[in-house]
Scaffold this active site. Structure first.
Site, PDB file in Angstrom:
ATOM      1  N   ARG A  80       0.767  -1.276   0.033  1.00 34.77           N
ATOM      2  CA  ARG A  80      -0.050  -0.097  -0.013  1.00 34.77           C
ATOM      3  C   ARG A  80       0.854   1.158  -0.052  1.00 34.77           C
ATOM      4  NH1 ARG A  80      -2.581  -3.765   2.680  1.00 34.77           N
ATOM      5  NH2 ARG A  80      -4.839  -4.325   1.900  1.00 34.77           N
ATOM      6  N   HIS A 105      -0.868  -2.592  -4.518  1.00 36.53           N
ATOM      7  CA  HIS A 105      -0.334  -3.547  -5.776  1.00 36.53           C
ATOM      8  C   HIS A 105      -0.356  -2.775  -7.187  1.00 36.53           C
ATOM      9  CE1 HIS A 105       0.283  -6.499  -2.761  1.00 36.53           C
ATOM     10  NE2 HIS A 105      -0.923  -6.895  -2.453  1.00 36.53           N
ATOM     11  N   HIS A 179       3.052 -12.766  -5.851  1.00 33.52           N
ATOM     12  CA  HIS A 179       1.773 -12.972  -4.817  1.00 33.52           C
ATOM     13  C   HIS A 179       1.276 -14.252  -4.905  1.00 33.52           C
ATOM     14  CE1 HIS A 179      -1.579 -11.562  -2.080  1.00 33.52           C
ATOM     15  NE2 HIS A 179      -0.930 -10.113  -2.148  1.00 33.52           N
ATOM     16  N   ASP A 252      -0.453  -9.839   8.123  1.00 38.00           N
ATOM     17  CA  ASP A 252      -0.211  -9.145   6.788  1.00 38.00           C
ATOM     18  C   ASP A 252       0.759  -8.040   6.986  1.00 38.00           C
ATOM     19  OD1 ASP A 252      -1.250  -7.913   4.485  1.00 38.00           O
ATOM     20  OD2 ASP A 252      -3.106  -7.703   4.914  1.00 38.00           O
ATOM     21  N   GLU A 313       5.633 -12.600   0.487  1.00 31.28           N
ATOM     22  CA  GLU A 313       6.004 -11.516  -0.383  1.00 31.28           C
ATOM     23  C   GLU A 313       7.185 -11.009  -0.402  1.00 31.28           C
ATOM     24  OE1 GLU A 313       2.478  -9.118  -0.782  1.00 31.28           O
ATOM     25  OE2 GLU A 313       1.514 -10.509   0.387  1.00 31.28           O
TER      26      GLU A 313
HETATM   27  C1  FUC Z   1      -1.607  -8.791   0.641  1.00 33.04           C
HETATM   28  C2  FUC Z   1      -2.224  -7.759   1.612  1.00 33.04           C
HETATM   29  C3  FUC Z   1      -3.208  -7.466   1.554  1.00 33.04           C
HETATM   30  C4  FUC Z   1      -4.256  -7.818   0.536  1.00 33.04           C
HETATM   31  C5  FUC Z   1      -3.756  -8.330  -0.613  1.00 33.04           C
HETATM   32  C6  FUC Z   1      -4.752  -9.313  -1.575  1.00 33.04           C
HETATM   33  O1  FUC Z   1      -0.435  -8.397   0.140  1.00 33.04           O
HETATM   34  O2  FUC Z   1      -1.256  -7.131   2.206  1.00 33.04           O
HETATM   35  O3  FUC Z   1      -4.252  -6.872   2.805  1.00 33.04           O
HETATM   36  O4  FUC Z   1      -5.552  -8.359   1.116  1.00 33.04           O
HETATM   37  O5  FUC Z   1      -2.728  -8.817  -0.553  1.00 33.04           O
END
Ligand code: FUC
Length: 347
Positions: A80, A105, A179, A252, A313
């Site tokens: 974010r 993202h 991701h 998270d 990630e």
């Molecule tokens: C992740 C998180 C988020 C989000 C997303 C789909 O990287 O940091 O909160 O919900 O992916």
């Protein structure tokens, strides 16, 4: 070793192809040239049973409509950015606000939602797929024409190596990751709450209610965030640590890595005997335990639920432009961005 190619879908006159890399141990990695999405990773358990260990779909429509970034490359900036605003050299750039008034993202049509060019490369000990994409000046609000290259390489050691390269003709920001949601139980037999994670990390970023870093860097000591000697993921759902609660019952959070390229991230599932060792040159890893997956998705016939998969990630710290004490995500004009993360599967 070989690569199989199959048409996945048509999209606006372009073909989306599924590429399956197969190594000599029958490990398979399938990815598509839409979002560089890894749709499947098949690896053996302790008895040699080969099953899928990532969350994914079989159709493009599902990725377009419902996907919480399953398997995708996120960019230009993963994570974010508060208010979707960055200021570089006195100019403020307004990025797409796609997450409660913030940028997440890469925006509405980030790297995960565009068609990439793909090329297959076969070498003696490995096979690779090279994805390239030109992100135009102003795309999703970011400055600079950015030439991106992402390479997925599979070896006979059951290792998948992801390398990223980026080159911009203007000063910009870049922070990319993959991701994938891992679930080592195989074909989603269980959720990930009993997976054990070992992390070489002593500090993590505190998040506010909108999941944006507050700027505070907290020690992991004596908390559910201490993964240094191994900890089950479920610990983060059984505690009243306010940071686990703010994350929606789990994790998270960006963890700062104390070592690179030395077994720093280790995931293990005792039931199947499958393990995953991740090594990276990035300063941090965001551990996201699927706290927002919900029950609205059908993931290849399995109804989704929270904690059905977890993301590791590897990346720089999110929102670094608003926190000068974080390592910066700025990419200078004509400077080559290079990063490598390796995922080794064991059984
Ligand atoms: C992740 C998180 C988020 C989000 C997303 C789909 O990287 O940091 O909160 O919900 O992916």
């Amino acid at each position: 070793m070989r690569v199989l190619q199959e048409k996945f879908a048509d999209l606006d006159g372009q073909t989306v192809t599924a590429y399956t890399m197969v190594n000599d141990n029958n490990m398979e990695v399938t990815s598509i040239n839409y979002g560089c999405i890894i749709t499947k990773i098949l690896v053996p358990d302790r008895n040699g049973v080969v099953e899928n260990v990532v969350l994914g779909f079989d159709t493009l429509e599902e990725y377009q409509k419902y996907s919480p970034y399953f398997g995708a490359v996120c960019g230009r900036h993963a994570g974010r950015i508060a208010n979707g605003e960055i200021t570089l050299d006195g100019t403020t750039y307004h990025l797409e606000k796609n997450n409660n008034g913030n940028h997440l993202h890469g925006g509405l049509q980030g790297f995960d939602k565009v068609v990439w060019n793909a090329e297959v490369r076969e070498e003696t000990d490995s096979i690779s797929l090279q994805f390239t994409y030109l992100s135009k000046d102003g795309e999703e609000g970011y400055p600079g024409n950015l030439e991106m290259k992402v390479t997925y390489k599979l070896t006979n050691d059951n290792e998948l190596e992801i390398s990223y390269q980026g080159l911009s003709d203007k000063r910009t920001v870049l922070n990319v990751t993959n991701h994938s949601y891992f679930n080592l139980s195989g074909n989603l037999k269980s959720d990930i709450l009993n997976h054990t994670l070992t992390l070489k990390s002593e500090r993590f970023l505190e998040l506010n209610e909108a999941l944006i870093p507050t700027g505070e860097i907290l020690p992991v000591e004596d908390s559910s965030f201490d993964f240094r000697t191994g900890r089950k993921i479920k610990d983060g759902t059984l505690t009243n640590n306010p940071q686990n609660i703010v994350a929606g019952n789990g994790y998270d959070h960006p963890f700062l890595l104390v070592e690179n390229n030395n077994h720093e991230i280790n995931l293990y599932d005792d039931e199947s005997g499958r393990g995953l060792v991740i090594e990276t040159d990035q300063p941090a890893v965001v551990l996201y335990t699927g706290n927002q997956l919900g029950e609205d998705l059908s993931v290849r016939g399995v109804t989704s639920r929270n904690h059905l998969g977890l993301c590791l990630e590897t990346q720089g710290l999110p929102d670094s432009l608003h926190h000068p004490h974080f390592p910066s995500a700025v990419l200078e004009k004509d400077e080559l961005y290079k990063s490598v993360t390796r995922y080794k599967f064991t059984n």
